[in-house]
Design an enzyme around this catalytic site. Sequence first.
Site, PDB file in Angstrom:
ATOM      1  N   TYR A 378     -50.674  77.434 -31.096  1.00  0.00           N
ATOM      2  CA  TYR A 378     -49.653  79.109 -31.496  1.00  0.00           C
ATOM      3  C   TYR A 378     -50.635  80.132 -32.077  1.00  0.00           C
ATOM      4  O   TYR A 378     -49.969  81.374 -31.557  1.00  0.00           O
ATOM      5  CB  TYR A 378     -48.812  79.005 -32.910  1.00  0.00           C
ATOM      6  CG  TYR A 378     -47.673  77.785 -32.613  1.00  0.00           C
ATOM      7  CD1 TYR A 378     -46.947  78.091 -32.064  1.00  0.00           C
ATOM      8  CD2 TYR A 378     -47.832  76.715 -32.833  1.00  0.00           C
ATOM      9  CE1 TYR A 378     -45.490  77.329 -31.278  1.00  0.00           C
ATOM     10  CE2 TYR A 378     -46.879  75.452 -32.388  1.00  0.00           C
ATOM     11  CZ  TYR A 378     -45.510  76.091 -31.896  1.00  0.00           C
ATOM     12  OH  TYR A 378     -44.398  74.752 -31.285  1.00  0.00           O
TER      13      TYR A 378
ATOM     14  N   GLY B  62     -40.839  73.514 -28.228  1.00  0.00           N
ATOM     15  CA  GLY B  62     -40.880  74.045 -30.037  1.00  0.00           C
ATOM     16  C   GLY B  62     -40.868  73.941 -31.020  1.00  0.00           C
ATOM     17  O   GLY B  62     -40.010  72.641 -31.042  1.00  0.00           O
ATOM     18  N   SER B  63     -41.990  74.433 -32.068  1.00  0.00           N
ATOM     19  CA  SER B  63     -41.371  74.316 -33.430  1.00  0.00           C
ATOM     20  C   SER B  63     -40.119  74.568 -34.251  1.00  0.00           C
ATOM     21  O   SER B  63     -39.393  75.059 -33.152  1.00  0.00           O
ATOM     22  CB  SER B  63     -42.417  74.791 -34.085  1.00  0.00           C
ATOM     23  OG  SER B  63     -42.435  76.087 -34.761  1.00  0.00           O
ATOM     24  N   SER B  64     -40.562  74.225 -35.537  1.00  0.00           N
ATOM     25  CA  SER B  64     -38.775  74.037 -36.107  1.00  0.00           C
ATOM     26  C   SER B  64     -38.295  75.290 -36.387  1.00  0.00           C
ATOM     27  O   SER B  64     -37.662  75.765 -36.598  1.00  0.00           O
ATOM     28  CB  SER B  64     -38.992  72.508 -37.496  1.00  0.00           C
ATOM     29  OG  SER B  64     -39.876  73.381 -37.660  1.00  0.00           O
TER      30      SER B  64
END
Lengths: 404, 135
Positions: A378, B62-64
């Site tokens: 990220y 992907g992430s939340s």
Amino acid sequence: MKLTDEQKAMLDGKYGEGAAYAMKIQVGIGECFDAERMVPIKRAHVALSNQDGDLWFAEKMVGYGAKCRVAPTVNPGFCLEHFAAASKHPVNAEDADHMRRTDNAYRTLGAVLSYNCTPYIATNVPNFGEVCAFSESSATPYVNSVWGARSNRESANSALCAAITGFVPEYGLLLDENRKGNIVVHVEADMKSAYEYHLLGMMGEKIGEGIPVFVGLPHTIRPEALRNLGAQLNTSGAYGMYHIVGCTPEAPTLEAALGGKAPDREVVITDKDLKEFEEEFSDEMKGNRIDFAMFGCPHFTLEEAMYIARRIEGKKLAVPMYILVSSHTVQMAERMGIMDILTAAGAELIGDTCPDQPCWHYLKGKVGITESPKCAYYPRRRNLHFVIRDLDTCIDAALTGEVR
Amino acid sequence: MAQRFACHKISEGKATAESILSPERIMFYQVRPEDGMMEEKDHAIEGEIIAKKVLIFPGGKGSSVVQQDGLYHLDQFHNMPAALIVKNPDPVLVAGAIIMQIPMVDRLPEEFYEAVRDGQTITVNADEGYVEIED
């Protein structure tokens, strides 16, 4: 979807504009997945991110006067005190203001300001079979797989909606029939530390869509390793749950984990797969040199902080080391003298902070080392670069400034 | 004659725009807000613009946090997709579309996927449950 009188009243605004908006979003989600009803929860975790979209949504809810009926724990942004104006690397006024607004919004909503992405290890642990609403990459698979609780892969927003209404739509992983595995993953790799579980989680492309059932893993696995597995499964793909035969509660046997059915797919993961990923995923170094080390994506446990302290006690790090943990762990480390050992060696143990935050502005263009692929993934958009290696190699690299 | 296909509403609204197909899952965090270009390295539609288009894709990843935040940033520059047609919706993607008020539908028949190409004019009417491909 059939709503109870209370839920209908909520949707109609009798519990305030915030609850009505939250309920409208949740009914929309429920209808998408053919949920028949909404069911109550007693527990939630919101993946607060302090990103622009997160603040916008939280402040919108504050503007509607929303209050959480179920106080959720929340993910980290960054620690304002640690990166304050008087610190070594202060954040700019705009970024500090952004974090302050996030903090205020969630305080007003009535969240537990835990700022920790591993609530399932200590602060917010559901019971077996308990229905809850957990967002955060590593949290949803952990509560489903390890604790046997029942949560869909909530988004940060939908988990906040659930905390506000106290209900979730009943579909997906809340129902028995959807919790069975459909992919058998034969792990032939040598899973010698929590690091290999990071790499195993990054095999999402090879594993494919569904609920993986891991075969060939030990029957006792440390929480850190299980944390890593879930975190990376949701970096390389989208997984609400997995099973580990002989280890996780809904997988006493392979047959039970698969619900007595034949799997859709079988996959084999070897040392070669993990090694190849490590090579491909790492950014380029300048020679063998790295500029810093970062751990704690997801947050490191007290045990991991203690392990690093033992490894670097009495030594001096060649490059800065950042260990991101919960505020509980910071407090324990201070109490136990771990903090003194780390500080003396040049390591910083930081609470309440995530790697994907503007507070790391001073690391732009630099190359760090970490054991977490998610930590590398990220922050790339913030121009931070990372090499990934196992924890011991990372610690040695921080001591010498070189990756060996 | 436009070809019309039945679908299932996920997020309300309707839009008519040019189509863009992605064979690969999408994470809106990886789309550049200033122009709506897919920035993800080695992605099937790397370098292509999804702004103001009807995006047809298999699902999210992907992430939340990444879907709604990514869409929010695109919205700041008026570069969100006009509508979304998805094969495998997940809660993170669905919540993102509903909150950012982008029409989104799923459950299109196989014939739709056989007929649809890049650059066609497509109408997504989530409220009335249909998608139309214009000639």
